[in-house]
Design a protein around this motif. Structure first.
Motif, short mmCIF file in Angstrom:
data_model
loop_
_atom_site.label_atom_id
_atom_site.label_comp_id
_atom_site.label_asym_id
_atom_site.label_seq_id
_atom_site.Cartn_x
_atom_site.Cartn_y
_atom_site.Cartn_z
N GLY A 31 27.19 11.19 -7.05
CA GLY A 31 27.92 9.96 -6.79
C GLY A 31 29.17 9.91 -7.63
O GLY A 31 29.63 10.93 -8.15
N SER A 57 22.67 6.86 -8.57
CA SER A 57 23.83 6.56 -7.73
C SER A 57 25.14 7.12 -8.27
O SER A 57 26.20 6.86 -7.72
N HIS A 58 25.07 7.89 -9.37
CA HIS A 58 26.27 8.46 -9.98
C HIS A 58 26.01 9.90 -10.40
O HIS A 58 24.86 10.30 -10.63
#
Length: 286
Positions: A31, A57-58
């Motif tokens: 992400g 998410s990263h």
């Protein structure tokens, strides 16, 4: 990806050669990119509970500062904040990151700001956790070590180890389990560890953040100043002054946390970072 069960054997899998030595690194998740920068006297172990949350998410980039954890400076390269900021700039280029978010704890805060403001690393967002930026920020213990460096360097290793163990216990609000305390102490054990500890102590100076402080008003990236409510090393009113010096910065407190807030309260720390990193618009006013 590291998990809680793996935390006591935490290590970073990769080694990157930089101009001033060799750096231990790790990359987790997928992400938008974020780089986590620890401070002193910690190492990347500080982030072990934060990485899995952000990595959902990263893409999370983690490294041990030169002279900390498993990173080693070249002979004669003092692990100053200025040198660490240059290494961060090199790593950003090595990883091929255009505008990462930067998260810095303790002197890591000074490092990420210097990388951005002096080394011209573009950033998307900046988070400063119990950050050593506004000088003078040395604790009385660090000042004493700097004045009497020879005595500390020649101290019997068992006595030195007991002293450092006692000092580290004040970094958190909640008592650390023995295994956790031992993990923080591991890089500083023995004769070599004692010299490495003193190398970074004598290299630390608020002179390396003086130019940063003069440029804080030029920061345009959304900025979060996150502080442990019970920080005994850098009092919480330091966070108020730091946030006031950065245009539009948000100030947030993590409850039940001392200076090592990712250690004391990893869930609230990770949640606060995730909310900040995932925001789409400008940071809300304080």
């Amino acid at each position: 990806m590291p998990t809680h069960a793996q935390s006591e054997t935490w290590s970073l899998p990769h080694r990157v050669r930089v101009s001033d030595g060799q750096v231990a690194t790790g990359v987790f998740g997928e992400g938008p990119p974020v780089i986590l920068v620890h401070g002193t006297p910690a190492w990347s172990y500080l982030w072990r509970e934060i990485v899995p949350v952000l990595a959902r998410s990263h893409t999370v980039h983690v490294w041990d500062l030169l002279g900390f954890g498993d990173s080693r400076p070249r002979p004669g390269a003092a692990p100053t904040i200025a040198r660490q900021a240059r290494v961060l700039a090199e790593l950003t280029e090595y990883w091929g990151l255009e505008t990462p978010s930067l998260v810095g704890h303790d002197i890591g805060g000074g490092i990420v700001l210097r990388a951005h403001l002096i080394e011209h690393v573009p950033v998307r967002r900046i988070a400063l956790l119990d950050a050593a930026v506004l000088g003078p920020w040395n604790t009385p213990f660090t000042d004493h070590q700097q004045r009497h460096a020879t005595a500390y360097r020649t101290m019997p290793t068992d006595v030195f180890g007991d002293l450092i163990a006692t000092r580290l216990r004040t970094a958190t609000h909640h008592p650390m389990p023995v295994s956790t305390a031992n993990a923080y102490l591991a890089p500083w054990t023995g004769d070599d560890g004692r010299q490495r500890w003193m190398d970074q102590v004598v290299a630390v100076s608020s002179e390396d953040t003086r130019d940063v402080v003069a440029r804080l008003k030029h920061i345009v990236a959304p900025t979060l100043v996150l502080w442990g409510e019970q920080d005994q090393w850098l009092p919480p009113d330091t966070a108020d002054r730091l946030a006031a010096a950065i245009p539009g910065a948000r100030r947030q407190t993590i409850s039940a946390a001392g200076h090592f807030l990712p250690e004391d309260n990893p869930q609230d720390t990770a949640d606060a970072l995730l909310r900040f990193l995932d925001e789409r618009g400008p940071v809300e006013e304080r």
